[in-house]
Write an enzyme that holds these catalytic residues in place. Structure first.
Site, PDB file in Angstrom:
ATOM      1  N   TYR A 162       2.930  10.017  -0.709  1.00  0.00           N
ATOM      2  CA  TYR A 162       4.040   9.440   0.073  1.00  0.00           C
ATOM      3  C   TYR A 162       5.383   9.693  -0.609  1.00  0.00           C
ATOM      4  CZ  TYR A 162       0.400   6.591   2.394  1.00  0.00           C
ATOM      5  OH  TYR A 162      -0.709   6.135   3.060  1.00  0.00           O
ATOM      6  N   LYS A 195      -2.922   5.805  -4.273  1.00  0.00           N
ATOM      7  CA  LYS A 195      -4.026   6.698  -3.924  1.00  0.00           C
ATOM      8  C   LYS A 195      -3.935   8.028  -4.676  1.00  0.00           C
ATOM      9  CE  LYS A 195      -3.713   4.755   0.725  1.00  0.00           C
ATOM     10  NZ  LYS A 195      -2.268   4.467   0.830  1.00  0.00           N
ATOM     11  N   HIS A 235      -7.847   9.529  -1.707  1.00  0.00           N
ATOM     12  CA  HIS A 235      -7.139   9.558  -0.421  1.00  0.00           C
ATOM     13  C   HIS A 235      -7.955  10.213   0.702  1.00  0.00           C
ATOM     14  CE1 HIS A 235      -2.708   9.330   1.061  1.00  0.00           C
ATOM     15  NE2 HIS A 235      -3.545   9.077   2.045  1.00  0.00           N
ATOM     16  N   ASP A 264       0.836  -1.196   0.000  1.00  0.00           N
ATOM     17  CA  ASP A 264       0.000   0.000   0.000  1.00  0.00           C
ATOM     18  C   ASP A 264       0.877   1.253   0.000  1.00  0.00           C
ATOM     19  OD1 ASP A 264      -2.981   1.105   0.946  1.00  0.00           O
ATOM     20  OD2 ASP A 264      -1.328   2.296   1.739  1.00  0.00           O
TER      21      ASP A 264
END
Length: 274
Positions: free
Chosen positions: A52, A77, A108, A47
């Site tokens: 990120y 996401k 998200h 994930d």
């Protein structure tokens, strides 16, 4: 999927490992090492997210594994700022991941004041029809956000990924999800490395009883509660530890004791105010 872990069947018919690796707050290099180790241990679900900034790290690890693509389950996401153009956002993610498709693409955050999430959801439906994603879902959606998706598109997310741990159990939202055949996935499942969860007497007692660590007890609690769970770690020993939870189960009474720990302690932002 050939690993020993339990598999969840999503309402669109696709299969997803119930336990995966999260890579939030990991650098690209840390992510590559962590994902490589996780795949060696037996994880098959990873994930990540555009925000990120480590999708390249996931891609590098996936490129170097001999595990067939159809045995892997990759989630990324759609970030808030990209809700106006999910197609471009996904294509960017796929390029970084070095993949032709992702198994699960999630909005998200609903970002209700931005009021783009319904249009973004329509775009995700089209991306699924194009084969660029296998399954589509959301993160951090409350019931009004979910209800609006259903009312305006008649397409339910397969998953609602929410902050969930013993101190924030979100029972009402989980029940709503279940009623609408939406799987619940837990982020921050260990309350970001403890935050008082590991110090709870019931967790310590169960760790001693089963000869497991407090983290393993909490991961098992998620699994036995029917939740999909993605503990994050970049430490090889912890990555292995979090996966070594398939040789025991918590019974109904033990789950009931952990249920008493719920105090509504949210560590992340409230989706209504983000």
């Amino acid at each position: 999927m050939t690993t020993q872990q339990p598999i969840i069947k999503l309402h669109d018919g696709n299969l997803m490992p119930q336990l995966g690796l999260g890579v939030w707050q990991a650098s690209i290099e840390e992510t590559t090492r962590a994902v490589t180790k996780a795949l060696e241990v037996g994880y098959r679900s990873i994930d990540t997210a555009a925000i990120y900034k480590n999708e390249e790290g996931v891609g590098a690890a996936l490129q170097s594994t001999a595990i067939p693509r159809d045995e892997l389950f990759v989630t990324t996401k759609l970030w808030n700022d990209d809700q106006g153009d999910p197609q471009a956002a996904l294509e960017s993610s796929l390029e970084k991941l070095k993949l032709d498709y992702v198994d699960l693409y999630l909005i998200h955050w609903p970002r209700p004041q931005q009021d783009q999430y319904v249009d973004a959801w329509r775009a995700l439906i089209k991306l699924r029809e194009q084969g660029l994603v296998k399954s589509i879902g959301v993160c951090n959606f409350h019931t009004p956000h979910l209800q609006r998706l259903l009312d305006e598109t008649n397409v339910a997310p397969v998953i609602n990924q929410i902050e969930l741990h013993p101190l924030l159990q979100q029972r009402q939202l989980r029940a709503w999800n279940a009623t609408h055949h939406i799987a619940t996935e837990s982020w921050s499942p260990l309350a970001q490395g403890g935050e008082g969860v590991f110090d709870q007497e019931v967790i310590k007692e169960l760790a001693e009883k089963y000869e497991k660590t407090p983290a393993q007890i909490v991961v098992r609690w998620h699994l036995d509660s029917g939740l999909i769970v993605i503990p994050k770690s970049v430490t090889p020993s912890r990555i292995r530890e979090n996966f070594e939870v398939f040789d025991f189960k918590l019974d109904k009474d033990e789950l009931g004791e952990i249920a008493k720990l719920d105090v509504g302690n949210r560590l992340g932002p409230d989706p209504d105010s983000l």
